[in-house]
Design a protein around this motif. Structure first.
Motif, mmCIF file in Angstrom:
data_model
loop_
_atom_site.group_PDB
_atom_site.id
_atom_site.type_symbol
_atom_site.label_atom_id
_atom_site.label_comp_id
_atom_site.label_asym_id
_atom_site.label_seq_id
_atom_site.Cartn_x
_atom_site.Cartn_y
_atom_site.Cartn_z
ATOM 1 N N PRO A 1 -13.966 -34.372 34.407
ATOM 2 C CA PRO A 1 -13.638 -32.975 34.719
ATOM 3 C C PRO A 1 -13.218 -32.173 33.494
ATOM 4 O O PRO A 1 -13.443 -30.959 33.449
ATOM 5 N N ASN B 1 -18.005 -34.586 46.415
ATOM 6 C CA ASN B 1 -18.667 -34.720 45.116
ATOM 7 C C ASN B 1 -17.704 -34.604 43.930
ATOM 8 O O ASN B 1 -18.144 -34.514 42.782
ATOM 9 N N GLY B 2 -16.406 -34.589 44.211
ATOM 10 C CA GLY B 2 -15.408 -34.653 43.146
ATOM 11 C C GLY B 2 -15.118 -33.341 42.452
ATOM 12 O O GLY B 2 -14.552 -33.343 41.355
ATOM 13 N N THR C 1 -19.367 -36.216 34.306
ATOM 14 C CA THR C 1 -18.494 -36.673 35.386
ATOM 15 C C THR C 1 -17.022 -36.499 35.032
ATOM 16 O O THR C 1 -16.173 -36.519 35.924
ATOM 17 N N PHE D 1 -9.473 -31.729 43.751
ATOM 18 C CA PHE D 1 -8.621 -32.788 44.288
ATOM 19 C C PHE D 1 -8.444 -32.641 45.791
ATOM 20 O O PHE D 1 -8.368 -33.620 46.520
ATOM 21 N N ARG E 1 -7.386 -34.777 38.303
ATOM 22 C CA ARG E 1 -8.622 -34.308 38.921
ATOM 23 C C ARG E 1 -9.562 -35.483 39.125
ATOM 24 O O ARG E 1 -9.608 -36.400 38.288
ATOM 25 N N PRO E 2 -10.320 -35.484 40.214
ATOM 26 C CA PRO E 2 -11.240 -36.594 40.466
ATOM 27 C C PRO E 2 -12.445 -36.571 39.526
ATOM 28 O O PRO E 2 -12.761 -35.541 38.919
ATOM 29 N N THR E 3 -13.101 -37.704 39.429
ATOM 30 C CA THR E 3 -14.353 -37.786 38.681
ATOM 31 C C THR E 3 -15.463 -37.112 39.476
ATOM 32 O O THR E 3 -15.594 -37.326 40.681
ATOM 33 N N LEU E 4 -16.250 -36.294 38.808
ATOM 34 C CA LEU E 4 -17.343 -35.621 39.505
ATOM 35 C C LEU E 4 -18.508 -36.579 39.734
ATOM 36 O O LEU E 4 -18.769 -37.474 38.928
ATOM 37 N N ASN E 5 -19.201 -36.364 40.830
ATOM 38 C CA ASN E 5 -20.468 -37.040 41.053
ATOM 39 C C ASN E 5 -21.478 -36.516 40.033
ATOM 40 O O ASN E 5 -21.621 -35.302 39.874
#
Length: 344
Positions: A153, A264-265, A151, A268, A91-95
């Motif tokens: 997830p 914004n993350g 940030t 995915f 999973r991407p890093t959140l803003n």
């Protein structure tokens, strides 16, 4: 892959039909003013999102406060045992600003509704996350959760669960209409925090049975308004739609909404597809599917649903419903989860 199923119809739909269903409404859904400063934001700044120490004033006159005994009760322990372990997903890093927006919108909606003293809400939130964190961390294994980092997830998934478990508890266990709230007053940096007792009265037209739906709408409105404020004058703006829009128009608008969550993350990947087109291409009668891959709420959404909680932290769905309501549709919806999917 996670998916939302969106139905757009011009006829009355069954209350418990599956998916997100739209009926043409008589009026545009009113925009909520999300820029008003809460009269209790000072309290939120003292006890933030739960990563530092928490200061509790004396008990307020409201629903029974959460306690360690309740948080560690046999029923609570059994519920934790029944849950599946949080999935290990890419999973991407959140803003950070966006993650704070989601958490703050959920908190401020509780504040605005006046259904619980916010000092009690903070305390209830503290006990729930304190009881839930170690089992969650242990289920994932060493080094997987960056405690206190919104940030991350894995941490966001946890803290959002704790927040919405608190929200669900506090709006379903005898929420008061009139209650006493302990509000902080400004003191010097080295001085002990002091509180003043204030009597709070909820709008009598907002009944207990309306609280969950109202919270859902307030959060969706806050998110949509912020996205519009941030991207409205840019090429990334969400395309405008109305009750006369085509299914393709609605698809494009929802796709751009999803894109802003992806930027914004929050997930995915994400895609909106038309599954069934309305008569002569009209939005009315169209069924769409919103597919998110590995969203930041994939574990917490399922865990909240196991509690039969409402509202839950289905942020994309909340925002999509408000977007469509403002465009002239009445909306009903349902949602379910798998280990990697959110399907509504």
């Amino acid at each position: 892959m996670p998916s939302y199923i969106v139905y757009i119809t011009a006829l009355a739909l069954a209350k418990f039909s599956n998916g997100l269903n739209l009926n043409k409404g008589d009026q545009r859904y009113p925009s909520q003013n999300v820029h008003n400063v809460s009269r209790r934001n000072a309290l939120a700044s003292i006890s933030t999102l739960g990563i530092a120490s928490t200061i509790f004033p004396k008990s307020s006159i409201a629903a029974p406060p959460m306690s360690v005994k309740e948080a560690e009760s046999p029923s609570a322990l059994f519920e934790r045992k029944r849950r599946k372990a949080p999935p290990k997903l890419l999973r991407p890093t959140l803003n950070l600003d966006f993650a704070v927006l989601l958490m703050r919108a959920s908190y401020n909606a509780m504040d605005e509704m006046d259904c619980v003293a916010m000092d009690q809400f903070q305390r209830d939130f503290f006990f729930i996350r304190q009881a839930e964190y170690l089992p969650y961390k242990n289920a994932l294994g060493p080094g997987m959760v960056k405690q206190g980092e919104l940030t991350d997830p894995y941490y966001f998934d946890f803290i959002s669960f704790a927040q919405y478990a608190t929200i669900y508890r506090d709006i379903t266990i005898d929420p008061p209409v009139v209650f006493e709230e302990q509000q902080p007053i400004i003191v010097g940096e080295e001085e002990k925090q002091e509180f003043v007792s204030t009597l709070v009265r909820r709008d009598p037209s907002l009944t207990n049975s309306m609280l969950a739906q109202r919270h859902d709408e307030l959060v969706g409105s806050t998110i949509l308004d912020k996205l519009t404020e941030t991207f409205g004058e840019t090429p990334s703006a969400i395309p405008l739609i109305d009750s006369k829009s085509t299914s393709i128009n609605v698809q494009a608008s929802l796709q751009q909404l999803v894109n802003l969550f992806l930027i914004n993350g929050f997930a995915f990947n994400g895609k909106v597809e038309i599954k069934k087109e309305g008569l002569r291409g009209a939005a009315s009668g169209t069924q769409l599917e919103i597919v998110l891959t590995s969203p930041a709420n994939v574990w917490s959404g399922k865990a909240l649903q196991m509690k039969k909680a409402f509202p839950t932290n289905d942020f994309v769905l909340k925002t999509a419903k408000i977007l469509l309501k403002r465009s002239g549709y009445d909306v009903t919806s349902s949602v379910k989860y798998s280990s990697s999917e959110e399907i509504s």
